[in-house]
Motif scaffolding. Structure first.
Motif, PDB file in Angstrom:
ATOM      1  N   ALA A  48      15.919  13.965   6.096  1.00 55.43           N
ATOM      2  CA  ALA A  48      14.873  13.410   5.317  1.00 55.43           C
ATOM      3  C   ALA A  48      13.611  13.279   6.170  1.00 55.43           C
ATOM      4  O   ALA A  48      13.939  13.317   8.018  1.00 55.43           O
ATOM      5  CB  ALA A  48      15.475  11.926   5.430  1.00 55.43           C
ATOM      6  N   ALA A  49      12.322  12.535   5.919  1.00 51.54           N
ATOM      7  CA  ALA A  49      11.468  12.622   7.528  1.00 51.54           C
ATOM      8  C   ALA A  49      11.441  11.617   7.807  1.00 51.54           C
ATOM      9  O   ALA A  49      11.309  11.672   8.647  1.00 51.54           O
ATOM     10  CB  ALA A  49      10.287  12.733   6.033  1.00 51.54           C
ATOM     11  N   LEU A  50      12.054  10.303   7.060  1.00 48.51           N
ATOM     12  CA  LEU A  50      11.995   9.297   7.819  1.00 48.51           C
ATOM     13  C   LEU A  50      12.396   8.176   7.157  1.00 48.51           C
ATOM     14  O   LEU A  50      13.363   8.600   5.936  1.00 48.51           O
ATOM     15  CB  LEU A  50      10.178   8.584   7.011  1.00 48.51           C
ATOM     16  CG  LEU A  50       9.334   8.384   7.497  1.00 48.51           C
ATOM     17  CD1 LEU A  50       8.047   7.740   7.489  1.00 48.51           C
ATOM     18  CD2 LEU A  50       9.184   8.133   9.069  1.00 48.51           C
ATOM     19  N   VAL A  51      13.228   7.175   8.205  1.00 45.17           N
ATOM     20  CA  VAL A  51      14.052   6.032   7.532  1.00 45.17           C
ATOM     21  C   VAL A  51      13.318   4.823   7.366  1.00 45.17           C
ATOM     22  O   VAL A  51      13.037   4.369   8.277  1.00 45.17           O
ATOM     23  CB  VAL A  51      15.582   5.804   7.798  1.00 45.17           C
ATOM     24  CG1 VAL A  51      16.173   4.282   7.654  1.00 45.17           C
ATOM     25  CG2 VAL A  51      16.502   6.631   7.972  1.00 45.17           C
ATOM     26  N   LEU A  52      12.843   3.920   6.263  1.00 45.65           N
ATOM     27  CA  LEU A  52      11.646   2.689   6.297  1.00 45.65           C
ATOM     28  C   LEU A  52      12.826   1.520   6.275  1.00 45.65           C
ATOM     29  O   LEU A  52      13.502   1.475   5.256  1.00 45.65           O
ATOM     30  CB  LEU A  52      10.860   2.795   5.280  1.00 45.65           C
ATOM     31  CG  LEU A  52       9.972   4.426   5.743  1.00 45.65           C
ATOM     32  CD1 LEU A  52       8.504   3.849   4.723  1.00 45.65           C
ATOM     33  CD2 LEU A  52       8.619   4.281   7.117  1.00 45.65           C
ATOM     34  N   ARG A  53      12.614   0.493   6.589  1.00 43.76           N
ATOM     35  CA  ARG A  53      13.677  -0.449   6.686  1.00 43.76           C
ATOM     36  C   ARG A  53      12.382  -2.009   6.555  1.00 43.76           C
ATOM     37  O   ARG A  53      11.977  -2.435   8.089  1.00 43.76           O
ATOM     38  CB  ARG A  53      14.091  -0.740   8.229  1.00 43.76           C
ATOM     39  CG  ARG A  53      15.224   0.578   8.487  1.00 43.76           C
ATOM     40  CD  ARG A  53      15.935   0.557   9.562  1.00 43.76           C
ATOM     41  NE  ARG A  53      16.803  -0.540   9.177  1.00 43.76           N
ATOM     42  CZ  ARG A  53      17.677  -1.284   9.697  1.00 43.76           C
ATOM     43  NH1 ARG A  53      17.248  -1.334  10.889  1.00 43.76           N
ATOM     44  NH2 ARG A  53      18.386  -1.986   8.924  1.00 43.76           N
ATOM     45  N   VAL A  96      13.787   7.917   3.116  1.00 48.90           N
ATOM     46  CA  VAL A  96      14.740   6.485   2.962  1.00 48.90           C
ATOM     47  C   VAL A  96      13.757   5.434   2.494  1.00 48.90           C
ATOM     48  O   VAL A  96      14.411   5.175   3.488  1.00 48.90           O
ATOM     49  CB  VAL A  96      15.422   7.049   4.038  1.00 48.90           C
ATOM     50  CG1 VAL A  96      17.038   5.752   3.399  1.00 48.90           C
ATOM     51  CG2 VAL A  96      16.753   8.234   3.063  1.00 48.90           C
ATOM     52  N   ILE A  97      14.140   4.588   1.832  1.00 53.30           N
ATOM     53  CA  ILE A  97      14.365   2.903   2.174  1.00 53.30           C
ATOM     54  C   ILE A  97      15.255   2.541   2.012  1.00 53.30           C
ATOM     55  O   ILE A  97      15.989   2.135   1.872  1.00 53.30           O
ATOM     56  CB  ILE A  97      13.042   2.777   0.572  1.00 53.30           C
ATOM     57  CG1 ILE A  97      11.844   3.546   0.779  1.00 53.30           C
ATOM     58  CG2 ILE A  97      12.670   0.988   1.129  1.00 53.30           C
ATOM     59  CD1 ILE A  97      11.432   3.193  -0.509  1.00 53.30           C
ATOM     60  N   ALA A  98      15.716   1.854   3.256  1.00 59.29           N
ATOM     61  CA  ALA A  98      17.170   0.979   3.501  1.00 59.29           C
ATOM     62  C   ALA A  98      17.335  -0.622   3.778  1.00 59.29           C
ATOM     63  O   ALA A  98      16.089  -1.259   3.977  1.00 59.29           O
ATOM     64  CB  ALA A  98      17.490   1.376   5.302  1.00 59.29           C
TER      65      ALA A  98
END
Lengths: 476, 476
Positions: A48-53, A96-98
């Motif tokens: 993934a490029a990013l994980v956003l929280r 990713v949207i965690a």
């Protein structure tokens, strides 16, 4: 174009996503991403490029608005406990949207018996909050200490309480979700009856994040049973287990709260590989049933019902031996035999999994036919078939032959799936009972669903997600 | 163009429809059509070109294929007992498809506890067939002697069993339906767990025939209770009724199978207008509760639970008086007070109906606020608010003031609806709890649903029914 072939997310767009959240809530370093890219069975290793929280519905909405605008594929993720790769991102084009920071229990209504929660609340916290309010939230499954309710809803999780209380779908009165456009679906209704138009809630439930992101839910709570009895029963065959099930249902009605079946080999694996586990019965039996009766009335009534069932089962000849839990510790020990059965297969080498359901009455026939087919296909393979007999849902797992090569065995995963699933289809069953489709069964779904249903599903997908940004490569 | 403004069906096309069925199964004479054009409240008097009476799924499929080809609007009809005009055709351009000849009980599976039925089977026949198999189909409502299960599913009917068993949606494992194209959706699955893609079944359920025609269903059956106790309780207020509900739920858990509330005026109307009806209690009370406890264990247990609840209720001060049914005849008498309450309003003149739900805990507040608003709007109007307190679902009916003009009173239907529904909306409730939308509430749905939900609903409608031939002018 499949998003897996897309170029990585551009630094510009990544910066725009980052700017939507407070500092520290967009992760990009490999060591920060790692826990979000692996799933627990090791079947998928993602990128993934990013994980956003995000920590609020509004933040989720802003993220999806930008994702729509920039056509960025997103992968919602809860506790990362899914078993079909539905939560695992597939390329550096994806974000990713965690949901774990959406973790508020918003409201408990003890009179209406509802709880309103954020999607990121861990299941065991919900169970505990219901308990504190003198009520019961009956969803119960192996990963309850880390799975999140948003994931349970998105996968319509099952578990051991389905017999009496239904799947997650049945435990939910309303959902709140952010649609791919960023618009919010405000469906947090606390109503037991509401017939206003098409049932969009049930489309979002079980959609595995491909139609939108569930951000909140109104859950049903139930009266807490006054008494609970657990028995661990040895029997000769699944046919006998089915007879015992019928007897228990006739006697206890909706108070029969669990009826799990386990084979001897599963008990052996569990005793062998789980510290402190022990078989509660003195002699070995070919099959075992874990039976739970929960009385709304009183502890004495639960005991009386359990006695009736077990006495009848001995007299009727379907029970060979039985132990009744005399303490909470006993009950835990009994349940542990069932709960550790998945893990206990790991030390035995490779295991090819099936999560199937058939009409309850056909379970013994399914087991007979599938066992024969497996023996023909991979001689020496060891079938560990266990699960929710009361729901017709069997985790039909196949451990490698003793001493076989693990990699070579696992290479036959699809081949064995086809053999077993053909029998399931013959019996009018499902190759995905409670774990969902994800990546693992996506091709099989497309191949086996009637074309008219696939067309409707594709139309629904286009309607909700015209830019195809939601959890690409999963389910549909 | 609204189909109501379309020219009548052409004789040529009518002949083509006729040719799809055996002789005698296409009705066109006014006296033959009449029973299909009137609904029981007299709110709608319809028109149609033809009534077709298919007796198989294939015939339904052929009819819809031709309807699609010729763009002929069709109106599915079951027992014609709907209360919102959903089953009533609106013009001579339309063809009614009456499902009553699809009346086979296809299969009863006592082990899996399922029954597979045609859509046209009358509900009471399903109840009886379950009973014969030693099981229970718990859907129960006033029109059960004539309504058909296809209509129950299409309107997601509620009734008195919802508290313990859920709405019709919750009682169905699978549906078979003919889509507008004539294609058959083969969803007759007998599975308790099946997570293979989007939940199309639940879109078809509750769609009021606007997405397709339900032709068959797999229904869930339940263990038959071993004992049943019915009590008729007098109380001072809805708040006391709510306290009693909480007490009963805590004691009986899921064995509490009915909890209906009735006001004094409803009892008076019923006693006055129903032959043989009598109030089981000696003195009048402001409110009444009909309470049913069904034990899975034994008759003695049901009795013990009922005693616990009633003793507690007397001690707690929420019960003023109570009678417990000592015989099946008693229980029938008690239930009759509740069941006849709808009809008993007719001789009292015009009645403006509301079928609303609010969160259970807010029912007393809703009743207070709505009563005040009604008194302000139409002084002297007599509120008969009764129904399913356990589900938060109240049939908030308003009878005309004594001696008022019926037509003038009924002319204020929409005005009064708006007053009452505004309070419902304030409390997070629904203006359509269990009767559906049909023609009666279609405008209100479009006006009050959030635009994002209306857009999704319209998209779903276009996807399933691109030529907009299915039950036009209803729901959406």
């Amino acid at each position: 174009m499949d998003t897996i072939d897309r170029p990585p997310l551009s630094p510009d767009v990544a910066d725009r996503f980052r700017a939507l959240l407070p500092p520290g809530r967009a992760l990009a370093a490999p060591e920060d991403l790692a826990p979000f890219l692996r799933e627990e069975r090791g079947l998928y290793e993602g990128e993934a490029a990013l994980v956003l929280r995000p920590s609020s519905v509004e933040e989720v909405s802003a993220i999806l608005r930008l994702a729509s605008e920039t056509r960025t594929p997103v992968v919602p993720q809860g506790g990362n406990t899914g078993l079909v790769g539905g939560q695992t991102p597939r390329s550096r084009s994806e974000v990713v949207i965690a949901l774990g920071l959406l973790d508020r229990i918003r409201d408990v209504d003890p009179v209406g018996r509802t709880m309103t929660v954020d999607a990121g609340v861990v299941l065991s916290r919900i169970q505990a909050a219901a308990d504190e309010a003198g009520l019961l939230f009956p969803l119960s499954l192996g990963s309850e200490g880390s799975c999140q309710i948003g994931g349970n809803l998105s996968s319509n999780a099952g578990g051991t309480g389905v017999l009496a209380y239904g799947n997650t779908r049945d435990l939910c009165l309303g959902v709140e979700a952010v649609l791919p456009s960023g618009e919010i679906f405000h469906g947090l209704r606390r109503l037991k009856k509401d017939n206003r138009g098409y049932d969009i809630r049930n489309l979002l439930i079980g959609a595995e994040g491909t139609l939108g992101i569930v951000t909140g839910a109104v859950l049903k709570l139930f009266p807490k049973p006054a008494g609970r009895e657990v028995a661990y029963v040895g029997l000769a065959s699944p046919d006998d287990a089915l007879r015992l099930l019928k007897r228990a249902e006739a006697a206890a009605g909706t108070q029969l709260t669990a009826f799990e079946i386990m084979p001897r080999i599963g008990i052996e694996f569990t005793v062998r590989h789980t510290q402190g586990a022990r078989d509660p019965l003195a002699e070995p039996h070919a099959w075992y049933v874990l039976l739970e009766i929960s009385s709304g009335g009183s502890a004495a009534e639960a005991r009386a019902l359990m006695e009736t069932v077990l006495e009848g089962g001995f007299e009727g000849g379907e029970i060979e031996d039985a132990a009744v839990a005399r303490s909470i510790a006993d009950a835990r020990t009994f349940w542990r035999m069932r709960e550790e059965m998945s893990w206990a297969q790991k030390p035995e080498g490779g295991s090819i999994k099936h999560d199937v359901s058939v009409p309850v009455a056909l379970v013994p026939r399914f087991l007979r036919e599938a066992d024969e087919a497996v023996a023909r296909t991979i001689p020496g393979a060891r079938v560990v078939s266990f699960g929710h007999l009361g729901d017709g849902n069997i985790h039909y797992n196949v451990s490698q032959p003793v001493g076989a090569d693990k990699v070579a065995f696992l290479a036959r995963w699809r081949e064995l799936n086809e053999v077993v699933h053909a029998i399931v289809a013959d019996l009018g069953g499902s190759f995905s009972a409670e774990h969902g489709i994800g990546q693992l069964k996506r091709d099989e779904l497309a191949r086996t669903k009637p074309p008219v249903e696939m067309e409707l599903m594709r139309g629904i997908k286009r309607l909700f997600d015209p830019y195809q940004i939601m959890n690409p490569g999963k389910l549909i």
